[in-house]
Write a protein that holds these residues in place. Sequence first.
Motif, PDB file in Angstrom:
ATOM      1  N   PRO A   1       6.493  -7.512   6.673  1.00  0.00           N
ATOM      2  CA  PRO A   1       5.774  -6.583   5.786  1.00  0.00           C
ATOM      3  C   PRO A   1       4.383  -6.245   6.318  1.00  0.00           C
ATOM      4  CG  PRO A   1       5.687  -8.805   4.921  1.00  0.00           C
ATOM      5  CD  PRO A   1       6.575  -8.863   6.116  1.00  0.00           C
ATOM      6  N   PHE A   2       4.337  -5.458   7.373  1.00  0.00           N
ATOM      7  CA  PHE A   2       3.072  -5.037   7.963  1.00  0.00           C
ATOM      8  C   PHE A   2       2.652  -3.689   7.394  1.00  0.00           C
ATOM      9  CE2 PHE A   2       6.254  -2.902  10.496  1.00  0.00           C
ATOM     10  CZ  PHE A   2       5.711  -1.641  10.662  1.00  0.00           C
ATOM     11  N   ALA A   3       1.418  -3.294   7.691  1.00  0.00           N
ATOM     12  CA  ALA A   3       0.954  -1.952   7.302  1.00  0.00           C
ATOM     13  C   ALA A   3      -0.294  -1.600   8.091  1.00  0.00           C
ATOM     14  CB  ALA A   3       0.652  -1.881   5.812  1.00  0.00           C
ATOM     15  N   PHE A   4      -0.487  -0.301   8.319  1.00  0.00           N
ATOM     16  CA  PHE A   4      -1.763   0.224   8.765  1.00  0.00           C
ATOM     17  C   PHE A   4      -2.498   0.733   7.527  1.00  0.00           C
ATOM     18  CE2 PHE A   4       0.705   0.358  12.619  1.00  0.00           C
ATOM     19  CZ  PHE A   4      -0.217   0.100  13.629  1.00  0.00           C
ATOM     20  N   LEU A   5      -3.804   0.502   7.480  1.00  0.00           N
ATOM     21  CA  LEU A   5      -4.586   0.946   6.337  1.00  0.00           C
ATOM     22  C   LEU A   5      -4.536   2.465   6.189  1.00  0.00           C
ATOM     23  CD1 LEU A   5      -7.829  -1.211   6.708  1.00  0.00           C
ATOM     24  CD2 LEU A   5      -5.939  -1.581   5.105  1.00  0.00           C
TER      25      LEU A   5
END
Length: 499
Positions: free
Chosen positions: A279-283
């Motif tokens: 569960p990654f993300a870029f802001l």
Amino acid sequence: MDVDVAPASSAPPLVRAPLQWQNRFSRLGGAFYARIAPQPLPAPYWVARSTRLGETLGLPPHWLASEEALAVFAGNAPLAGSAPLASVYGGHQFGHWAGQLGDGRAILLGEVLTPSGEGMELQLKGSGLTPFSRMGDGRAVLRSSIREFLASEAMHALGVPTTRALCIVGSPAPVLRETVETAAVVTRAAPSFLRFGHFEYFAWRGKTEELRALLDYAVTHFYPECERQDVAETACTLLAAVTERTAELLAHWQAVGFCHGVMNTDNMSLLGLTLDYGPFAFLDAFEPGHICNHTDVYGRYAFDRQPEVARWNLYCLAEALLPLIGEPERAVQALTPYPRRFAAAFEARMRAKLGLTDAQPSDGILIDDVLALLVRERVDYTIFWRRLSQHIAGDALAPVRDLFLDRLAFDTWMLRYSERLSSISRRQSAALMLKTNPKYILRKHLAEEVIRAASASDFAPLARLQTVLESPFDEHPGCESLADFPPDWAAQLQLSCSS
């Protein structure tokens, strides 16, 4: 350990590929892994391929697109020269010791020697049950495989140290997660998939001989500059080197606005690579406390906590190495440079984002103030830096200024920034900024859109997004929508550890 799974009598014939194998990890012996073959994937089909990584590995595009390659990377046919295995490791998960873990749905095909002379391990993720699957089914789903494939190649293109992804193979086979989804296998590549957890596992079991063998393996093949006459000194020097790489990695994450989401010690690479895209993300909006994993109910792995969590994980690695180091003080000393190294690396990356080709003592304040302004105004992180870059390159200031409601606060900061730039070549600053601040990142809603299309057997949006993410600093006419603000519905997207 050394569990061997005999091939079925009707096993398919070996597939040959233009690869030179060296398989160094398998020489460590059976205590470090279980030998096991991938489980076949029914009715496999291509979802995506990285011809760039294929060329790095020495695989020509025509072979990578072949039916033979499809069978190999689905786990349906053995690859000549490979030595499939699942490695065992342990780890701390969400701050608690989890005991034995291991490759529960990943099988290492082996290590190849690339045309450039670099060793690269190839791993099938989602290739079926292993002795370390615990309560899992050994499979990955199309959704998470697409996210990992795109993130790996996007991070590589951004210059962030990372594992890579060669291809995705899909299948109609059902896999139960929160709902019934379809199966997929993503082929990953890295110089090594060694984790902090590999050392923790043998320390936890009191296996000092195996711990020493793992140290020798890591130093001989990946950190030869750390080798010393004394074992304790070698272990301390390795710990210091891993500390430096980890600090550099975390500085890069923070500068690019990347949230990992599950920074367990079993997800920390000994080589300082970004490992395991769950569960990654870029802001989007700059929100330091952003939590990208809704499983993380206490926010342990929030964006602004990542540097300190990495330091905590390094202490876990140090504790695992203590049987070889002996004196805790020596291990702590090896970790001491982390805060200083991280701060220096982060400031250097932020200077580059600002186009500052030299360093001045006041730069830290200038950086802190603009970040505080971005937080207060909830400005889109990527769009701000790209528009600022384009302004320095000659565009109008208005598109940057329009991002802020408090125009006076922005104007005040901009005046200070302009004064700081006055002694630097504008052309040099613009060139540095345009190759540092990407136009395209893997936003959550972009991944969601291509996943929905791929689930309906439409892979064109995935290929289009892959193309821009492979060169994120370029303009890509006709693809401007992929660099736009996220839609309102993107705020409702939630990611978890389920994959």
